[in-house]
Design an enzyme around this catalytic site. Structure first.
Site, PDB file in Angstrom:
ATOM      1  N   ASN A   9       0.866  -1.183   0.000  1.00  0.00           N
ATOM      2  CA  ASN A   9       0.000   0.000   0.000  1.00  0.00           C
ATOM      3  C   ASN A   9       0.902   1.233   0.000  1.00  0.00           C
ATOM      4  OD1 ASN A   9      -1.801   2.050   0.493  1.00  0.00           O
ATOM      5  ND2 ASN A   9      -2.346   1.383   2.559  1.00  0.00           N
ATOM      6  N   LYS A  11       0.121   4.257  -0.233  1.00  0.00           N
ATOM      7  CA  LYS A  11      -0.526   5.438   0.369  1.00  0.00           C
ATOM      8  C   LYS A  11      -0.301   6.652  -0.557  1.00  0.00           C
ATOM      9  CE  LYS A  11      -0.043   3.214   4.808  1.00  0.00           C
ATOM     10  NZ  LYS A  11       0.107   3.320   6.257  1.00  0.00           N
ATOM     11  N   HIS A  98      -9.285   1.244   5.261  1.00  0.00           N
ATOM     12  CA  HIS A  98      -7.991   1.448   5.921  1.00  0.00           C
ATOM     13  C   HIS A  98      -8.194   2.397   7.108  1.00  0.00           C
ATOM     14  CE1 HIS A  98      -3.880   2.569   6.706  1.00  0.00           C
ATOM     15  NE2 HIS A  98      -3.522   1.495   6.040  1.00  0.00           N
ATOM     16  N   GLU A 100      -6.550   4.811   8.106  1.00  0.00           N
ATOM     17  CA  GLU A 100      -6.362   6.230   7.781  1.00  0.00           C
ATOM     18  C   GLU A 100      -7.623   6.805   7.146  1.00  0.00           C
ATOM     19  OE1 GLU A 100      -2.766   5.530   5.597  1.00  0.00           O
ATOM     20  OE2 GLU A 100      -1.819   4.921   7.477  1.00  0.00           O
ATOM     21  N   GLU A 170      -4.878  -4.705  10.849  1.00  0.00           N
ATOM     22  CA  GLU A 170      -3.832  -3.679  10.989  1.00  0.00           C
ATOM     23  C   GLU A 170      -4.040  -2.919  12.301  1.00  0.00           C
ATOM     24  OE1 GLU A 170      -2.064  -2.600   6.886  1.00  0.00           O
ATOM     25  OE2 GLU A 170      -3.721  -1.240   7.286  1.00  0.00           O
ATOM     26  N   GLY A 176       3.123   2.470  10.803  1.00  0.00           N
ATOM     27  CA  GLY A 176       4.060   3.572  10.612  1.00  0.00           C
ATOM     28  C   GLY A 176       4.796   3.969  11.879  1.00  0.00           C
ATOM     29  N   SER A 216       4.034  -1.897  10.339  1.00  0.00           N
ATOM     30  CA  SER A 216       5.499  -1.944  10.508  1.00  0.00           C
ATOM     31  C   SER A 216       6.102  -3.308  10.162  1.00  0.00           C
ATOM     32  CB  SER A 216       5.896  -1.523  11.926  1.00  0.00           C
ATOM     33  OG  SER A 216       5.501  -0.184  12.156  1.00  0.00           O
TER      34      SER A 216
END
Ligand code: 13P
Length: 253
Positions: A9, A11, A98, A100, A170, A176, A216
């Site tokens: 991904n 992003k 996701h 985000e 996730e 991240g 990560s």
């Protein structure tokens, strides 16, 4: 059979030139180094999709995913992209929900259910993301939180429809941050997700559902994560932007 998958991904990273260079590097390495039973998926930004497709269409190991879609068929939704647009350029997968998108664009479980429907009705395969924040993890009630995400966005599907869905766990606290879930933490949640899927769709479907880990993941920790019986691959963020790291993760099974 349960499909092994590693998806990158990207992003909101990479100009078009950078994205095409990365794709070419990955395609060359995958052709030379990756065994046939792992499916490698690239999820670049929308504007890259068409040209990335041209670069990978002659290989049967690489697949293309969008990072999002709109739930409506067409119309006055400025700035949005529909599932029929994605299928018209031969995109195969769509990442749905996701964290985000849930956090910065307020996507609710209910809206995500509609995106799942739009994806499936266009013959696209959803990669449905779920996972808890640090606050929810520390409350101890994270399994019921994750099951509720799955229930509210996926459990209206027929068995046939559900069999097309890939789930990605996730944990938000691992995305991240450089702080990966341990392989025990990942395995525990994946096993709970599979048990929950079995309670609705039965053991056979649950056993065949691909459940990816994201957060990560990198070449150093992927082998241990992918060795877990209920971890069927990864959804990779930062490390998917470096061809060598990404392909090393793909080779970690
Ligand atoms: P990182 O691998 O950068 O933690 O991101 C994971 C992720 O969000 C993939 O969708």
């Amino acid at each position: 059979m349960r499909q092994k998958i590693v998806a990158g991904n990207w992003k909101m990273n990479n100009t078009l030139d950078e994205g095409l260079k990365l794709t070419t590097e990955i395609a060359n390495m995958v052709a030379d180094e990756v065994r046939g039973d792992v499916r490698v998926i690239l999820a670049p930004p929308f504007i890259h999709l068409s040209q990335v497709k041209s670069l990978i269409k002659d290989t049967d190991k690489l697949f293309l995913s969008a990072q999002n879609c709109n739930e409506n068929e067409s119309g006055a939704y400025t700035g949005e992209v529909s599932t029929s647009m994605l299928s018209s350029i031969e995109v195969e997968y769509v990442i749905i929900g996701h964290s985000e998108r849930r956090e910065y664009f307020n996507e609710s479980n209910e809206q995500l259910a509609k995106k799942i429907d739009a994806t499936l009705s266009e013959g696209l395969l959803p990669i449905f993301c779920c996972g808890e924040s640090l606050e929810v993890r520390e409350s101890g009630d994270f399994i019921s939180f994750i099951c509720n995400q799955i229930n509210e966005s996926l459990f209206h599907l027929s068995t046939e429809q559900f069999s097309k869905v890939v789930i990605a766990y996730e944990p938000i606290w691992a995305i991240g941050t450089g702080k990966t879930a341990s392989s025990e933490q990942a395995q525990d949640v994946h096993a709970e997700i599979r048990k929950y899927v079995a309670s609705k769709y039965g053991d056979k479907i649950a056993d065949e559902t691909t459940i990816l880990y994201g957060g990560s993941a990198k070449p150093a920790n992927a082998p241990e994560l992918f060795a877990c019986p209920d971890v069927d691959g990864g959804l990779i963020g930062g490390a998917s932007l470096k061809s060598r790291d990404f392909v090393d993760i793909v080779k970690s099974f």
